[in-house]
Design a protein around this motif. Structure first.
Motif, mmCIF file in Angstrom:
data_model
loop_
_atom_site.group_PDB
_atom_site.id
_atom_site.type_symbol
_atom_site.label_atom_id
_atom_site.label_comp_id
_atom_site.label_asym_id
_atom_site.label_seq_id
_atom_site.Cartn_x
_atom_site.Cartn_y
_atom_site.Cartn_z
ATOM 1 N N SER A 196 0.856 -1.178 0.000
ATOM 2 C CA SER A 196 0.000 0.000 0.000
ATOM 3 C C SER A 196 0.897 1.234 0.000
ATOM 4 O O SER A 196 2.020 1.182 0.511
ATOM 5 N N PRO A 197 0.445 2.344 -0.568
ATOM 6 C CA PRO A 197 1.293 3.534 -0.602
ATOM 7 C C PRO A 197 1.441 4.134 0.787
ATOM 8 O O PRO A 197 0.480 4.195 1.555
ATOM 9 N N ASN A 198 2.650 4.551 1.116
ATOM 10 C CA ASN A 198 2.886 5.293 2.349
ATOM 11 C C ASN A 198 2.597 6.769 2.065
ATOM 12 O O ASN A 198 2.203 7.135 0.952
ATOM 13 N N GLU A 199 2.798 7.614 3.054
ATOM 14 C CA GLU A 199 2.458 9.029 2.916
ATOM 15 C C GLU A 199 3.142 9.639 1.682
ATOM 16 O O GLU A 199 4.348 9.517 1.514
ATOM 17 N N GLY A 200 2.354 10.299 0.867
ATOM 18 C CA GLY A 200 2.883 10.975 -0.310
ATOM 19 C C GLY A 200 3.193 10.063 -1.477
ATOM 20 O O GLY A 200 3.770 10.515 -2.473
ATOM 21 N N GLY A 201 2.815 8.786 -1.386
ATOM 22 C CA GLY A 201 3.192 7.841 -2.426
ATOM 23 C C GLY A 201 2.074 7.423 -3.350
ATOM 24 O O GLY A 201 2.281 6.591 -4.241
#
Length: 283
Positions: A114-119
């Motif tokens: 899953s995307p992390n912050e800003g990804g």
């Protein structure tokens, strides 16, 4: 969903901060081993065969056995430094290939990304690029202190990491014993086998398959529980209780000694006393 790992996936100049989550779980029914006599769980202790005693965790070191009973001891600090050095590197996709080129024997375990912050934007870019090209990415990464070869692909709109074995981890198929070479097959038998395969061919639907043994085992457990066929582990006696028990046993022993009637002493026969007759004197 629990996050197992945080890092960065990169391809070219694109960096994607991601979180990794286990995609599968083991649903085996775990059975405990009990002592038949008292229904208590069996414990397994780490013991040293030379010192002949249990060993605590802080007394254990890791080592590599390079010859029989010859070891290279590895400090925990060295292992942690090596692990951190590798984990701090971005997971770089080095190749893109077709999924069909990889035999299933190489696949090991699946993880969701899953995307992390800003990804989110970069995550979506890689996902769409993989979908449109019908390709998968090949990368190397560190998971649980082990370098893994990995595949990055799309599964139902989510990026997935599939760890795969290195080539030297797959045993040589030539070492499998008793595999026949070319075998002559009767044409009628082969045609019948092909017809059977055609009749049983369908689209893969994983929901139609279930673990029948696990379901039957859980049903048996539930039935025994409802019929009150259960066991309760005996409490381990505390040292104080053991001391009190010994005191009680000793007191009972002392009381038994006091209450026990003393054996009668045999009576000695009376000794007869000799009587002397007086001689009569004449007148």
């Amino acid at each position: 969903m629990h996050t197992m790992w945080k890092g960065t996936i990169s391809f070219g100049l694109v960096n994607i901060p991601v979180k990794m989550h286990a995609a599968t779980e083991n649903k085996d029914v775990k059975l405990r081993q009990l002592h038949k006599e008292c229904q208590s769980p069996i414990k397994y202790e780490r013991t040293c065969p030379v010192c002949d005693r249990p060993v605590e965790n802080n007394e254990i070191v890791k080592a590599y056995e390079y010859a029989k009973n010859k070891f290279v001891v590895l400090d925990e600090e060295d292992l942690e430094a090596l692990k951190k050095e590798q984990e701090d590197k971005a997971v770089e996709i080095v190749d893109f290939v077709q999924l069909e080129e990889i035999d299933p024997i190489y696949f090991e375990k699946s993880y969701y990304l899953s995307p992390n912050e800003g990804g989110s934007k970069a995550y979506g870019l890689l996902r769409n690029a993989l979908k449109d090209t019908k390709k998968i990415g090949i990368a190397k990464m560190i998971i649980r202190s082990k370098e893994q070869l990995a595949v990055i692909r799309v599964y139902k709109n989510t990026l997935v990491v599939e760890t795969i074995h290195f080539p030297d981890e797959v045993r040589n198929v030539q070492d499998v014993p008793n595999v026949p070479d070319e075998v002559e097959t009767d044409k009628s038998e082969l045609d019948t086998a092909k017809m059977l395969i055609d009749q049983l061919t369908s689209e893969f639907d994983p929901t139609k398959y279930e673990d029948e043994y696990r379901n039957a085992l859980l049903e048996l457990i539930e039935q025994k529980k409802n019929d009150d066929q259960t066991a309760t582990a005996a409490d381990k006696p505390s040292p104080e209780a053991a001391t009190n028990l010994m005191d009680a046993l000793q007191a009972s022993l002392d009381r038994a000694k006091q209450d026990k009637p003393k054996p009668k002493q045999p009576t000695k026969p009376k000794q007869k006393t000799k009587t002397t007759k007086k001689k009569k004197t004449g007148s």
